[in-house]
Design an enzyme around this catalytic site. Structure first.
Site, PDB file in Angstrom:
ATOM      1  N   THR A   6      42.036  42.248  51.171  1.00 53.17           N
ATOM      2  CA  THR A   6      42.116  42.305  49.647  1.00 53.17           C
ATOM      3  C   THR A   6      42.679  43.560  49.357  1.00 53.17           C
ATOM      4  O   THR A   6      42.367  44.728  49.970  1.00 53.17           O
ATOM      5  CB  THR A   6      40.717  42.205  49.105  1.00 53.17           C
ATOM      6  OG1 THR A   6      40.404  42.608  47.739  1.00 53.17           O
ATOM      7  CG2 THR A   6      39.602  43.174  49.989  1.00 53.17           C
ATOM      8  N   ASN A   8      41.739  45.005  46.595  1.00 54.43           N
ATOM      9  CA  ASN A   8      40.607  45.715  45.490  1.00 54.43           C
ATOM     10  C   ASN A   8      39.432  46.389  46.237  1.00 54.43           C
ATOM     11  O   ASN A   8      38.880  45.781  46.911  1.00 54.43           O
ATOM     12  CB  ASN A   8      40.203  44.346  44.740  1.00 54.43           C
ATOM     13  CG  ASN A   8      39.142  44.856  43.694  1.00 54.43           C
ATOM     14  OD1 ASN A   8      38.572  45.661  43.906  1.00 54.43           O
ATOM     15  ND2 ASN A   8      39.171  43.964  42.670  1.00 54.43           N
ATOM     16  N   GLU A  35      49.150  33.961  45.646  1.00 56.48           N
ATOM     17  CA  GLU A  35      48.336  33.219  44.580  1.00 56.48           C
ATOM     18  C   GLU A  35      49.293  32.245  43.889  1.00 56.48           C
ATOM     19  O   GLU A  35      49.797  32.563  42.933  1.00 56.48           O
ATOM     20  CB  GLU A  35      47.867  34.096  43.753  1.00 56.48           C
ATOM     21  CG  GLU A  35      46.241  34.874  44.351  1.00 56.48           C
ATOM     22  CD  GLU A  35      45.635  35.625  43.114  1.00 56.48           C
ATOM     23  OE1 GLU A  35      45.276  34.799  42.305  1.00 56.48           O
ATOM     24  OE2 GLU A  35      45.470  36.476  43.204  1.00 56.48           O
ATOM     25  N   ASP A  63      38.696  34.694  45.982  1.00 57.26           N
ATOM     26  CA  ASP A  63      39.468  34.866  44.659  1.00 57.26           C
ATOM     27  C   ASP A  63      38.456  34.459  43.638  1.00 57.26           C
ATOM     28  O   ASP A  63      37.323  33.628  44.039  1.00 57.26           O
ATOM     29  CB  ASP A  63      40.487  33.618  44.681  1.00 57.26           C
ATOM     30  CG  ASP A  63      41.334  33.819  43.381  1.00 57.26           C
ATOM     31  OD1 ASP A  63      41.623  34.912  42.952  1.00 57.26           O
ATOM     32  OD2 ASP A  63      41.927  32.871  42.763  1.00 57.26           O
ATOM     33  N   GLY A 144      36.718  45.301  36.193  1.00 60.87           N
ATOM     34  CA  GLY A 144      37.163  43.873  35.454  1.00 60.87           C
ATOM     35  C   GLY A 144      36.246  43.602  34.242  1.00 60.87           C
ATOM     36  O   GLY A 144      36.115  44.440  33.296  1.00 60.87           O
ATOM     37  N   LYS A 165      24.425  44.044  40.366  1.00 59.03           N
ATOM     38  CA  LYS A 165      25.400  43.189  40.595  1.00 59.03           C
ATOM     39  C   LYS A 165      25.698  42.825  42.049  1.00 59.03           C
ATOM     40  O   LYS A 165      25.822  41.695  42.393  1.00 59.03           O
ATOM     41  CB  LYS A 165      26.595  43.824  40.071  1.00 59.03           C
ATOM     42  CG  LYS A 165      27.797  43.137  40.383  1.00 59.03           C
ATOM     43  CD  LYS A 165      29.316  43.743  40.064  1.00 59.03           C
ATOM     44  CE  LYS A 165      30.288  42.727  40.294  1.00 59.03           C
ATOM     45  NZ  LYS A 165      31.624  43.124  40.235  1.00 59.03           N
TER      46      LYS A 165
HETATM   47  P1  IMP Z   1      40.758  38.076  41.683  1.00 55.03           P
HETATM   48  O1  IMP Z   1      42.167  37.411  41.692  1.00 55.03           O
HETATM   49  O2  IMP Z   1      39.590  37.413  42.601  1.00 55.03           O
HETATM   50  O3  IMP Z   1      41.356  39.632  42.266  1.00 55.03           O
HETATM   51  O4  IMP Z   1      40.110  38.342  40.467  1.00 55.03           O
HETATM   52  C1  IMP Z   1      40.692  37.903  39.009  1.00 55.03           C
HETATM   53  C2  IMP Z   1      40.188  38.770  38.030  1.00 55.03           C
HETATM   54  O5  IMP Z   1      38.904  38.336  37.689  1.00 55.03           O
HETATM   55  C3  IMP Z   1      40.078  40.140  38.474  1.00 55.03           C
HETATM   56  O6  IMP Z   1      41.408  40.811  37.938  1.00 55.03           O
HETATM   57  C4  IMP Z   1      38.960  40.637  37.369  1.00 55.03           C
HETATM   58  O7  IMP Z   1      39.519  41.067  36.082  1.00 55.03           O
HETATM   59  C5  IMP Z   1      38.059  39.552  37.452  1.00 55.03           C
HETATM   60  N1  IMP Z   1      37.023  39.573  38.452  1.00 55.03           N
HETATM   61  C6  IMP Z   1      36.854  38.900  39.449  1.00 55.03           C
HETATM   62  N2  IMP Z   1      35.847  39.321  40.171  1.00 55.03           N
HETATM   63  C7  IMP Z   1      35.053  40.158  39.216  1.00 55.03           C
HETATM   64  C8  IMP Z   1      33.784  41.005  39.288  1.00 55.03           C
HETATM   65  O8  IMP Z   1      33.256  40.713  40.205  1.00 55.03           O
HETATM   66  N3  IMP Z   1      33.504  41.459  37.988  1.00 55.03           N
HETATM   67  C9  IMP Z   1      34.408  41.743  36.910  1.00 55.03           C
HETATM   68  N4  IMP Z   1      35.493  41.046  36.856  1.00 55.03           N
HETATM   69  C10 IMP Z   1      35.906  40.412  38.182  1.00 55.03           C
END
Ligand code: IMP
Length: 189
Positions: A6, A8, A35, A63, A144, A165
């Protein structure tokens, strides 16, 4: 030791904390993964797993997305794009006169196990947490959509209570299933 692919850092920190409880050390592969555009998180994860090369260890990706009932599941699989474009303010605006604020955060974890894991090819683990979209953005923790998501049974947003959380989140629930699954392979009795 297993690896979380990841880019992130927030996701990695959350996951590290969870694995620690199981005595499993977590390494990070700080890279994104392929993706595809698909209708579900599971399809995205299953496709991306095909691109994970055998590094002789267990590797997982995750994801996630926010699915808002009144918006027919939007932003869902487009969560990342929407966060980076209209953002939380945009979502709040779309929800301005909406009474039904129900939403669900979903997380899909895809694991590929190699050495010591009997070559598990593609295991999927899911987690979700129900809640509501707040009327305004609150809190500074997390990332996010955390400032606009209030989990069911609570009053604070995820961004106002990081401890909450990490205890009940969608990611926590999915990753915990993975941790329970791999625990016997990493810590044999
Ligand atoms: P990803 O594709 O899994 O990285 O997540 C897609 C988007 O969903 C991220 O850019 C965040 O905006 C949102 N997101 C995913 N997980 C979380 C979370 O735990 N808290 C808040 N937003 C999230």
């Amino acid at each position: 030791m297993i690896y979380f692919k990841t880019s992130n850092p927030h996701k990695f920190d959350e996951a590290k904390e969870i694995f620690k409880r199981y005595g499993i050390e977590l390494g990070q592969i700080p890279e994104t993964y392929r993706e595809i555009q698909a209708d579900s998180l599971e399809e995205v994860v299953k496709d991306a797993l095909k691109t994970i090369e055998n590094i002789g260890r267990g590797v997982f990706i995750e994801d996630a997305g926010l699915f808002i009932k009144a918006l027919n599941g939007f932003p869902g699989v487009y969560s990342s794009y929407i966060e980076n474009t209209i953002g939380n303010d945009g979502i709040l605006k779309l929800m301005e006169d909406v009474d039904d604020r129900s939403a669900v955060f979903m997380s899909v974890v895809g694991f590929k196990g190699f050495k010591g894991f009997r070559d598990f090819d593609a295991m999927i683990f899911k987690g979700e947490v129900k809640g509501e979209i707040a009327f305004e953005s609150r809190g500074t923790e997390g990332f996010g959509y955390d400032p606009i998501f209030i989990p069911e049974g609570y009053k604070k947003t995820f961004a106002e209570d990081f401890e909450l959380k990490t205890r009940i989140s969608h990611r926590r629930r999915a990753i915990e299933k993975l941790a329970r699954f791999i625990n016997p392979f990493i810590n044999p009795r």
